[in-house]
Design a protein around this motif. Sequence first.
Motif, PDB file in Angstrom:
ATOM      1  N   LYS A  61      32.630  34.936  53.039  1.00 20.25           N
ATOM      2  CA  LYS A  61      33.627  35.312  54.032  1.00 20.25           C
ATOM      3  C   LYS A  61      33.031  36.068  55.209  1.00 20.25           C
ATOM      4  CE  LYS A  61      37.993  35.142  51.909  1.00 20.25           C
ATOM      5  NZ  LYS A  61      39.140  35.200  52.721  1.00 20.25           N
ATOM      6  N   THR A  62      32.154  37.014  54.984  1.00 17.53           N
ATOM      7  CA  THR A  62      31.666  37.863  56.066  1.00 17.53           C
ATOM      8  C   THR A  62      30.149  38.014  55.996  1.00 17.53           C
ATOM      9  OG1 THR A  62      33.737  39.118  55.979  1.00 17.53           O
ATOM     10  CG2 THR A  62      31.918  40.114  57.179  1.00 17.53           C
ATOM     11  N   LEU A  63      29.501  37.752  57.122  1.00 18.41           N
ATOM     12  CA  LEU A  63      28.067  37.975  57.273  1.00 18.41           C
ATOM     13  C   LEU A  63      27.874  38.866  58.506  1.00 18.41           C
ATOM     14  CD1 LEU A  63      26.811  34.316  56.723  1.00 18.41           C
ATOM     15  CD2 LEU A  63      26.763  36.187  55.069  1.00 18.41           C
ATOM     16  N   VAL A  64      27.210  40.003  58.325  1.00 18.70           N
ATOM     17  CA  VAL A  64      27.005  40.963  59.402  1.00 18.70           C
ATOM     18  C   VAL A  64      25.514  41.224  59.558  1.00 18.70           C
ATOM     19  CG1 VAL A  64      27.517  43.292  60.235  1.00 18.70           C
ATOM     20  CG2 VAL A  64      29.222  42.054  58.887  1.00 18.70           C
ATOM     21  N   ASN A  65      24.991  41.035  60.775  1.00 16.05           N
ATOM     22  CA  ASN A  65      23.564  41.286  61.064  1.00 16.05           C
ATOM     23  C   ASN A  65      22.642  40.539  60.113  1.00 16.05           C
ATOM     24  OD1 ASN A  65      24.197  43.073  63.193  1.00 16.05           O
ATOM     25  ND2 ASN A  65      24.349  44.779  61.778  1.00 16.05           N
ATOM     26  N   CYS A  66      22.970  39.300  59.811  1.00 19.74           N
ATOM     27  CA  CYS A  66      22.165  38.498  58.889  1.00 19.74           C
ATOM     28  C   CYS A  66      21.352  37.451  59.644  1.00 19.74           C
ATOM     29  CB  CYS A  66      23.073  37.797  57.880  1.00 19.74           C
ATOM     30  SG  CYS A  66      23.895  38.933  56.744  1.00 19.74           S
ATOM     31  N   SER A  67      20.231  37.074  59.068  1.00 25.85           N
ATOM     32  CA  SER A  67      19.427  35.957  59.560  1.00 25.85           C
ATOM     33  C   SER A  67      19.475  34.856  58.520  1.00 25.85           C
ATOM     34  CB  SER A  67      17.976  36.388  59.784  1.00 25.85           C
ATOM     35  OG  SER A  67      17.916  37.358  60.810  1.00 25.85           O
ATOM     36  N   ILE A  68      19.859  33.656  58.972  1.00 21.00           N
ATOM     37  CA  ILE A  68      19.989  32.513  58.073  1.00 21.00           C
ATOM     38  C   ILE A  68      19.108  31.410  58.632  1.00 21.00           C
ATOM     39  CG2 ILE A  68      21.616  30.878  57.050  1.00 21.00           C
ATOM     40  CD1 ILE A  68      23.823  32.990  57.831  1.00 21.00           C
ATOM     41  N   PHE A  69      17.990  31.128  57.950  1.00 15.98           N
ATOM     42  CA  PHE A  69      17.051  30.164  58.510  1.00 15.98           C
ATOM     43  C   PHE A  69      16.308  29.397  57.429  1.00 15.98           C
ATOM     44  CE2 PHE A  69      14.863  34.200  58.195  1.00 15.98           C
ATOM     45  CZ  PHE A  69      13.612  33.875  57.679  1.00 15.98           C
ATOM     46  N   GLU A  70      15.870  28.198  57.813  1.00 18.90           N
ATOM     47  CA  GLU A  70      15.058  27.306  56.988  1.00 18.90           C
ATOM     48  C   GLU A  70      15.648  27.049  55.602  1.00 18.90           C
ATOM     49  OE1 GLU A  70      10.963  28.559  57.174  1.00 18.90           O
ATOM     50  OE2 GLU A  70      10.973  28.504  59.359  1.00 18.90           O
ATOM     51  N   ASN A  71      16.964  26.897  55.553  1.00 16.92           N
ATOM     52  CA  ASN A  71      17.657  26.476  54.337  1.00 16.92           C
ATOM     53  C   ASN A  71      17.869  24.975  54.418  1.00 16.92           C
ATOM     54  OD1 ASN A  71      18.422  29.174  53.062  1.00 16.92           O
ATOM     55  ND2 ASN A  71      19.130  29.412  55.170  1.00 16.92           N
TER      56      ASN A  71
ATOM     57  N   ASP B  38      38.205  31.288  57.416  1.00 15.80           N
ATOM     58  CA  ASP B  38      38.217  32.575  58.108  1.00 15.80           C
ATOM     59  C   ASP B  38      36.862  33.288  58.032  1.00 15.80           C
ATOM     60  OD1 ASP B  38      38.413  33.100  55.393  1.00 15.80           O
ATOM     61  OD2 ASP B  38      39.843  34.738  55.633  1.00 15.80           O
ATOM     62  N   LEU B  39      35.780  32.523  57.970  1.00  9.65           N
ATOM     63  CA  LEU B  39      34.441  33.106  57.966  1.00  9.65           C
ATOM     64  C   LEU B  39      34.251  33.970  59.202  1.00  9.65           C
ATOM     65  CD1 LEU B  39      31.451  33.297  56.985  1.00  9.65           C
ATOM     66  CD2 LEU B  39      31.021  31.300  58.420  1.00  9.65           C
ATOM     67  N   LYS B  40      33.672  35.132  58.986  1.00  6.22           N
ATOM     68  CA  LYS B  40      33.383  36.034  60.095  1.00  6.22           C
ATOM     69  C   LYS B  40      31.881  36.252  60.163  1.00  6.22           C
ATOM     70  CE  LYS B  40      37.841  38.281  59.668  1.00  6.22           C
ATOM     71  NZ  LYS B  40      38.377  37.394  58.653  1.00  6.22           N
ATOM     72  N   LEU B  41      31.293  35.912  61.300  1.00  5.64           N
ATOM     73  CA  LEU B  41      29.875  36.145  61.561  1.00  5.64           C
ATOM     74  C   LEU B  41      29.778  37.191  62.666  1.00  5.64           C
ATOM     75  CD1 LEU B  41      28.646  32.446  61.784  1.00  5.64           C
ATOM     76  CD2 LEU B  41      28.316  34.004  59.868  1.00  5.64           C
ATOM     77  N   TYR B  42      29.075  38.266  62.394  1.00  8.48           N
ATOM     78  CA  TYR B  42      28.879  39.313  63.386  1.00  8.48           C
ATOM     79  C   TYR B  42      27.386  39.512  63.605  1.00  8.48           C
ATOM     80  CZ  TYR B  42      33.735  40.413  62.263  1.00  8.48           C
ATOM     81  OH  TYR B  42      35.088  40.336  62.051  1.00  8.48           O
ATOM     82  N   ASN B  43      26.935  39.251  64.816  1.00  9.56           N
ATOM     83  CA  ASN B  43      25.550  39.493  65.205  1.00  9.56           C
ATOM     84  C   ASN B  43      24.548  38.822  64.261  1.00  9.56           C
ATOM     85  OD1 ASN B  43      23.738  40.645  67.055  1.00  9.56           O
ATOM     86  ND2 ASN B  43      23.308  42.329  65.658  1.00  9.56           N
ATOM     87  N   CYS B  44      24.805  37.574  63.915  1.00 11.86           N
ATOM     88  CA  CYS B  44      23.930  36.829  63.008  1.00 11.86           C
ATOM     89  C   CYS B  44      23.048  35.859  63.777  1.00 11.86           C
ATOM     90  CB  CYS B  44      24.761  36.049  61.984  1.00 11.86           C
ATOM     91  SG  CYS B  44      25.630  37.116  60.825  1.00 11.86           S
ATOM     92  N   LEU B  45      21.882  35.605  63.247  1.00 12.37           N
ATOM     93  CA  LEU B  45      20.932  34.661  63.807  1.00 12.37           C
ATOM     94  C   LEU B  45      20.818  33.488  62.842  1.00 12.37           C
ATOM     95  CD1 LEU B  45      18.815  34.100  66.006  1.00 12.37           C
ATOM     96  CD2 LEU B  45      17.184  35.396  64.637  1.00 12.37           C
ATOM     97  N   ILE B  46      21.122  32.279  63.335  1.00 11.92           N
ATOM     98  CA  ILE B  46      21.099  31.079  62.494  1.00 11.92           C
ATOM     99  C   ILE B  46      20.208  30.051  63.179  1.00 11.92           C
ATOM    100  CG2 ILE B  46      22.489  29.249  61.453  1.00 11.92           C
ATOM    101  CD1 ILE B  46      24.898  31.194  61.673  1.00 11.92           C
ATOM    102  N   PHE B  47      19.120  29.635  62.513  1.00 12.14           N
ATOM    103  CA  PHE B  47      18.221  28.669  63.134  1.00 12.14           C
ATOM    104  C   PHE B  47      17.378  27.944  62.099  1.00 12.14           C
ATOM    105  CE2 PHE B  47      15.764  32.498  62.713  1.00 12.14           C
ATOM    106  CZ  PHE B  47      14.486  32.069  62.414  1.00 12.14           C
ATOM    107  N   GLY B  48      16.879  26.775  62.473  1.00 10.82           N
ATOM    108  CA  GLY B  48      15.903  26.037  61.681  1.00 10.82           C
ATOM    109  C   GLY B  48      16.384  25.547  60.334  1.00 10.82           C
ATOM    110  N   ASN B  49      17.677  25.405  60.154  1.00 11.64           N
ATOM    111  CA  ASN B  49      18.216  24.894  58.893  1.00 11.64           C
ATOM    112  C   ASN B  49      18.269  23.376  58.949  1.00 11.64           C
ATOM    113  OD1 ASN B  49      19.077  27.480  57.508  1.00 11.64           O
ATOM    114  ND2 ASN B  49      20.070  27.692  59.491  1.00 11.64           N
TER     115      ASN B  49
END
Length: 170
Positions: free
Chosen positions: A125-135, A148-159
């Motif tokens: 539901k909630t990701l705050v200040n997370c990095s999600i990469f190479e998954n 209702d997913l909430k992303l706050y200040n997250c970095l998502i790349f290279g998935n």
Amino acid sequence: LRSFAGREKTFIKGLRTDLGEEKDLRCIALGIQSAIVEGFTLCGGGTKWGGGVLAESWHRYFICDCVISNNVARDGAGAYRGTLIGCLVTDNTASNRGGAIFQANAHNTIICHNSNPKSHIAYCKTLVNCSIFENELTGSSSSSQYSDLKLYNCLIFGNAGNFGDPASDT
């Protein structure tokens, strides 16, 4: 439960066998009124739900400054419920939902190198200040199930795979 030597030197290991998930063991299960687990590496677990961590709910159980790695499960290979704070969730594999986490929240957490051949790396539901990469997601669903997913200040790349449009999930 707090480790003395920190996550680099303190391990809680699960057990994966070739006998099926009913014979496997997760690293830790949290089922009391509330709990905090801090400073461990939780690795090698395998089970139906929560190969690394299984918590009764997401809001009373906190997993802090932990490495959650090399776990397998049907749902939530790294963590099934709970709130992750300052963790590294890496190299986990789910066969159904939540290659990294399932029904969990994460703050200041790195989610990388997890896989799921069916759907959802982070079923949360909630990701705050997370990095999600190479998954790697080879299924047909996006990175999150909740509308209702909430992303706050997250970095998502290279998935790799069908992660949908992260901008549409905010």
